[in-house]
Motif scaffolding. Structure first.
Motif, PDB file in Angstrom:
ATOM      1  N   GLY A 298       0.814  -1.213   0.000  1.00  0.00           N
ATOM      2  CA  GLY A 298       0.000   0.000   0.000  1.00  0.00           C
ATOM      3  C   GLY A 298       0.847   1.262   0.000  1.00  0.00           C
ATOM      4  O   GLY A 298       0.495   2.256  -0.646  1.00  0.00           O
ATOM      5  N   THR A 299       1.969   1.233   0.727  1.00  0.00           N
ATOM      6  CA  THR A 299       2.882   2.382   0.708  1.00  0.00           C
ATOM      7  C   THR A 299       3.446   2.605  -0.685  1.00  0.00           C
ATOM      8  O   THR A 299       3.513   3.756  -1.168  1.00  0.00           O
ATOM      9  CB  THR A 299       4.023   2.160   1.713  1.00  0.00           C
ATOM     10  N   MET A 300       3.848   1.520  -1.339  1.00  0.00           N
ATOM     11  CA  MET A 300       4.365   1.647  -2.698  1.00  0.00           C
ATOM     12  C   MET A 300       3.288   2.179  -3.646  1.00  0.00           C
ATOM     13  O   MET A 300       3.539   3.075  -4.468  1.00  0.00           O
ATOM     14  CB  MET A 300       4.877   0.299  -3.181  1.00  0.00           C
ATOM     15  N   PHE A 301       2.083   1.639  -3.540  1.00  0.00           N
ATOM     16  CA  PHE A 301       0.968   2.089  -4.381  1.00  0.00           C
ATOM     17  C   PHE A 301       0.714   3.588  -4.181  1.00  0.00           C
ATOM     18  O   PHE A 301       0.583   4.342  -5.155  1.00  0.00           O
ATOM     19  CB  PHE A 301      -0.283   1.282  -4.022  1.00  0.00           C
ATOM     20  N   THR A 302       0.661   4.020  -2.918  1.00  0.00           N
ATOM     21  CA  THR A 302       0.379   5.425  -2.623  1.00  0.00           C
ATOM     22  C   THR A 302       1.497   6.334  -3.120  1.00  0.00           C
ATOM     23  O   THR A 302       1.239   7.395  -3.719  1.00  0.00           O
ATOM     24  CB  THR A 302       0.189   5.606  -1.106  1.00  0.00           C
ATOM     25  N   ALA A 330       3.883  -5.903  -7.857  1.00  0.00           N
ATOM     26  CA  ALA A 330       5.303  -6.264  -7.911  1.00  0.00           C
ATOM     27  C   ALA A 330       5.942  -6.200  -6.528  1.00  0.00           C
ATOM     28  O   ALA A 330       6.742  -7.071  -6.144  1.00  0.00           O
ATOM     29  CB  ALA A 330       6.032  -5.344  -8.880  1.00  0.00           C
ATOM     30  N   THR A 331       5.591  -5.186  -5.753  1.00  0.00           N
ATOM     31  CA  THR A 331       6.141  -5.053  -4.396  1.00  0.00           C
ATOM     32  C   THR A 331       5.696  -6.202  -3.508  1.00  0.00           C
ATOM     33  O   THR A 331       6.489  -6.764  -2.746  1.00  0.00           O
ATOM     34  CB  THR A 331       5.717  -3.708  -3.787  1.00  0.00           C
ATOM     35  N   VAL A 337       8.582 -13.193  -1.562  1.00  0.00           N
ATOM     36  CA  VAL A 337       9.752 -14.031  -1.828  1.00  0.00           C
ATOM     37  C   VAL A 337      10.839 -13.779  -0.788  1.00  0.00           C
ATOM     38  O   VAL A 337      11.413 -14.720  -0.224  1.00  0.00           O
ATOM     39  CB  VAL A 337      10.284 -13.767  -3.252  1.00  0.00           C
ATOM     40  N   ILE A 338      11.107 -12.514  -0.496  1.00  0.00           N
ATOM     41  CA  ILE A 338      12.159 -12.187   0.473  1.00  0.00           C
ATOM     42  C   ILE A 338      11.801 -12.683   1.873  1.00  0.00           C
ATOM     43  O   ILE A 338      12.673 -13.077   2.653  1.00  0.00           O
ATOM     44  CB  ILE A 338      12.416 -10.667   0.478  1.00  0.00           C
ATOM     45  N   ARG A 347      -0.791 -16.118   1.337  1.00  0.00           N
ATOM     46  CA  ARG A 347      -2.217 -15.795   1.325  1.00  0.00           C
ATOM     47  C   ARG A 347      -2.427 -14.304   1.099  1.00  0.00           C
ATOM     48  O   ARG A 347      -3.252 -13.892   0.278  1.00  0.00           O
ATOM     49  CB  ARG A 347      -2.836 -16.239   2.648  1.00  0.00           C
ATOM     50  N   SER A 348      -1.663 -13.479   1.797  1.00  0.00           N
ATOM     51  CA  SER A 348      -1.826 -12.040   1.675  1.00  0.00           C
ATOM     52  C   SER A 348      -1.420 -11.548   0.292  1.00  0.00           C
ATOM     53  O   SER A 348      -2.048 -10.635  -0.256  1.00  0.00           O
ATOM     54  CB  SER A 348      -0.978 -11.341   2.749  1.00  0.00           C
ATOM     55  N   THR A 349      -0.386 -12.153  -0.270  1.00  0.00           N
ATOM     56  CA  THR A 349       0.038 -11.752  -1.616  1.00  0.00           C
ATOM     57  C   THR A 349      -1.036 -12.082  -2.635  1.00  0.00           C
ATOM     58  O   THR A 349      -1.322 -11.277  -3.538  1.00  0.00           O
ATOM     59  CB  THR A 349       1.357 -12.451  -1.981  1.00  0.00           C
TER      60      THR A 349
END
Length: 707
Positions: A298-302, A330-331, A337-338, A347-349
């Motif tokens: 969400g931070t990346m999206f914003t 993508a984030t 993965v990391i 599940r969240s992804t």
């Protein structure tokens, strides 16, 4: 819609009499339930029940005493598929048949998973010098590591364990990656069974994960580096490098927590800090889940959307919201993965990918169908996760939050939203979210961890602004700047936020004074909670909360366990007995693995020894304050006497048949080998004792047969 008859004089309410009033209420409830079912079917919400039907099938396979044949499973799936196909034009038949098909698929998933990924289980210890391939490093606290090994070979064929994978503990710090080969002296031993009835079953999980043995490596270990491993090796090296940089910048304690937030590696978190956060109800912060994925993505999206919106020409030519959603996906994938691809992160992804994909497609993003799709994906690819706490906690919280969101959205459509300050709105949102998630996961937390954290709302209210606005944005920014060597300032802010979080947790624990009224729940409580979640997810109207409300008295009446009166370990000599208000050992040592698990599971203090116990080299005898005598037999010479004077006889030997005829209950070596640890409740002289064993289904493929 079917019209139910209305009771006579219903309009007079209670004036018509208690019976008429009760009948009227029941009829109104039936009407509401029927209308809710019609609404759910009309809205095609039966799909939401598919994962619950699959879970029911998995549970059925898990609890049946014998292994079902593949022919029977194939016939059941074929029959359900035929009925669903032939009845596709009749809505009720089609929907019921589809749910039956999901149930039958659920019963088949674990056997199929065992064929593809399962392993035989090691039945006896093996020792020798072995060479093996390192598949994964699952634990590394700087002083100890755990490796998953494959392709195990040795000098003597008869010493080589016939397993697909083995988990080995190694002392020291080694620079290894997936694909490397190792040679060392290793003692392999069988995977241990559960320590208590209903406890974590490592044999069950390990069998389907392909891990058929545990082991310890000794002495010098030769490592042969290999370029194999592909993406898995690259990911492991990246995670290791990030963890090392974080720990180097922050101290071991704060850096260990920070590493758990970024890479999912919790091996450096101390038990004291775990207990501190659990007591404050914020233990979920250190486990990568939907909270972390949502904040990071969400931070990346914003941020992307804000930066693109600064250029007026860009906003006119390209859909910046959809581009930002693509960066969000993508984030989320990179973070998953990391973080090691743990179940909550996967599940969240999946959920976030569906949400951002809906934004890209111009569709409604947050729906219960997305939860069902994510659940189906995880159930199919990792069915054993259904029986783990992380899956249960994760999906319970998400289902409850989306159900609350759906109810709130329908209410907002019918009323004007009041004007509130942003700070007040944020505090109310955090409080509401914490309460809903805490209540939804209460049963699972109490069952798996014996913790309910009654002051968790306060802990989350204090901590979540720090997590949302400082901790996770700093973790994201620091990790993005890490390749440039500019991570110092963001990671310093991350460390400060963790220190603030620990201070808040200590304050909440001090305020609560250690108060934690956790009940002892039976596995049946999980079934009731599952049904309540299915009810909550399926319906759209306010009747959806009735399932959760009804679950409370059902669990209170039928799903509570009494602490055992007698505790018998199978892997050690420990035997503990309750006499009056005291629980103490009559054999074995205290503070071992078994006694620690007993204390935690049953919230019982186990003392070192009963002063009234009479012991000698042949055994022990204790006459309890509850009116029965228990004898621990160590020699065959005293079977005749002890079996006559004691109601309950415990022995690590094989008891003679006449002993079982004389005593009320006999637990001997064959019982412990086949059924594991025993928990016994003495119900008085007129009722048979209640026995609960740790090993259920001793003949199933994941069980180790007695020698």
């Amino acid at each position: 819609m079917v019209d139910f008859p209305v009771a006579k004089h219903q309009e007079n309410g209670r004036a018509a009499g208690p019976r008429a009033w009760l009948v009227a209420r029941i009829i109104a409830l039936c009407r509401g339930l029927f209308g809710a079912i019609v609404d759910a079917v009309t809205q095609r919400r039966n799909f939401i029940l598919f994962p619950f039907a699959m879970i029911a099938g998995l549970i059925f396979y898990r609890v049946v005493p014998g292994e079902p044949s593949f022919i029977a499973l194939a016939l059941m799936n074929a029959s359900a598929l035929i009925v669903a196909w032939t009845g596709r034009d009749v809505t009720p038949v089609r929907e019921i048949a589809l749910l039956a098909l999901m149930f039958s698929i659920g019963t088949t998933l674990l056997p199929l998973h065992a064929v593809l990924f399962g392993t035989p289980m090691l039945d006896a210890p093996r020792y020798g010098t072995y060479t093996a391939r390192i598949e994964a490093v699952t634990y590394d606290d700087g002083a100890q590591q755990r490796w998953v090994l494959s392709n195990i070979s040795g000098e003597l064929d008869w010493t080589i364990p016939d397993v697909r994978l083995a988990r080995v503990t190694v002392s020291g710090a080694y620079d290894v990656s997936p694909g490397d080969e190792m040679t060392a002296r290793i003692r392999f031993y069988p995977v241990p069974p559960p320590a208590v009835p209903g406890g974590y079953d490592s044999q069950f999980v390990s069998h389907f994960d392909g891990i058929g043995a545990y082991g310890n490596a000794f002495g010098e270990i030769d490592i042969t580096k290999s370029g194999q491993g592909g993406l898995v090796r690259v990911v492991k090296d990246v995670r290791t490098a990030i963890t090392a940089r974080i720990v180097a910048q922050l101290d071991e304690r704060i850096g260990g927590i920070a590493a758990a937030l970024v890479t999912g590696d919790q091996s450096r978190i101390t038990e004291a800090d775990r207990d501190l956060m659990a007591s404050a109800g914020i233990a979920h912060v250190i486990s990568i889940s939907g909270l972390h994925l949502t904040l990071v993505a969400g931070t990346m999206f914003t941020c992307v959307r804000f930066l693109l919106s600064l250029g007026h020409g860009i906003t006119q030519r390209v859909p910046i919201k959809k581009i930002a959603a693509g960066f969000g996906i993508a984030t989320a994938l990179a973070y998953m993965v990391i973080s090691g691809m743990v179940i909550p992160a996967v599940r969240s992804t999946i959920m976030l990918a569906l949400v951002f994909a809906a934004i890209i497609a111009g569709r409604q993003a947050l729906t219960m169908r997305n939860v069902a799709i994510a659940a189906l994906a995880i159930i199919v690819f990792e069915p054993t996760s259904v029986f783990r706490a992380s899956f249960q906690l994760s999906f319970a919280a998400v289902i409850a939050l989306i159900a609350a969101y759906e109810l709130a959205r329908r209410n907002r459509e019918n009323r004007e939203r009041p004007n509130r300050s942003r700070a007040l709105a944020l505090a109310l949102d955090i409080t509401t979210t914490s309460v809903i998630a805490g209540l939804a996961t209460l049963v699972f937390t109490a069952y798996h961890f014996q913790q309910t954290a009654p002051f968790g709302v306060l802990g989350n209210l204090m901590v979540m602004p720090i997590v949302s606005f400082v901790m996770m944005p700093a973790a994201l920014l620091g990790t993005l700047l890490l390749p440039l060597g500019l991570e110092a300032i963001p990671y310093a802010a991350l460390g400060w936020s963790i220190e603030a979080m620990l201070w808040c947790a200590a304050f909440v624990r001090q305020l609560s004074g250690g108060f934690d009224p956790s009940p002892i729940l039976s596995p049946l409580a999980l079934i009731v909670a599952l049904l309540a979640l299915a009810w909550l997810a399926y319906f759209r109207t306010r009747i959806r909360v009735a399932g959760a409300i009804l679950a409370v008295p059902l669990i209170s009446a039928f799903c509570l366990e009494q602490p055992p009166d007698i505790f018998i370990a199978d892997q050690s000599q420990a035997v503990a007995v309750r006499s009056g208000e005291r629980v103490a050992l009559i054999a074995g040592r205290n503070n071992t693995f078994a006694t620690t698990i007993w204390s935690e599971r049953y919230l019982t203090v186990i003392e070192n020894a009963h002063p009234a116990t009479g012991c000698d080299s042949l055994g022990c005898v204790l006459s309890t304050q509850d009116g029965y005598t228990i004898a621990l037999v160590r020699s065959r010479d005293v079977f005749d006497e002890d079996c006559r004077i004691a109601e309950i006889v415990v022995t690590r030997l094989n008891a003679p048949p006449q002993c079982r005829k004389a005593a009320t209950l006999v637990i001997d070596a064959s019982d412990l080998a086949r059924h594991g640890a025993h928990m016994i409740n003495w119900n008085g002289p007129d009722l048979a004792p209640t026995i609960r064993t740790a090993i259920d289904g001793p003949d199933r493929p994941w069980r180790i047969q007695p020698q």
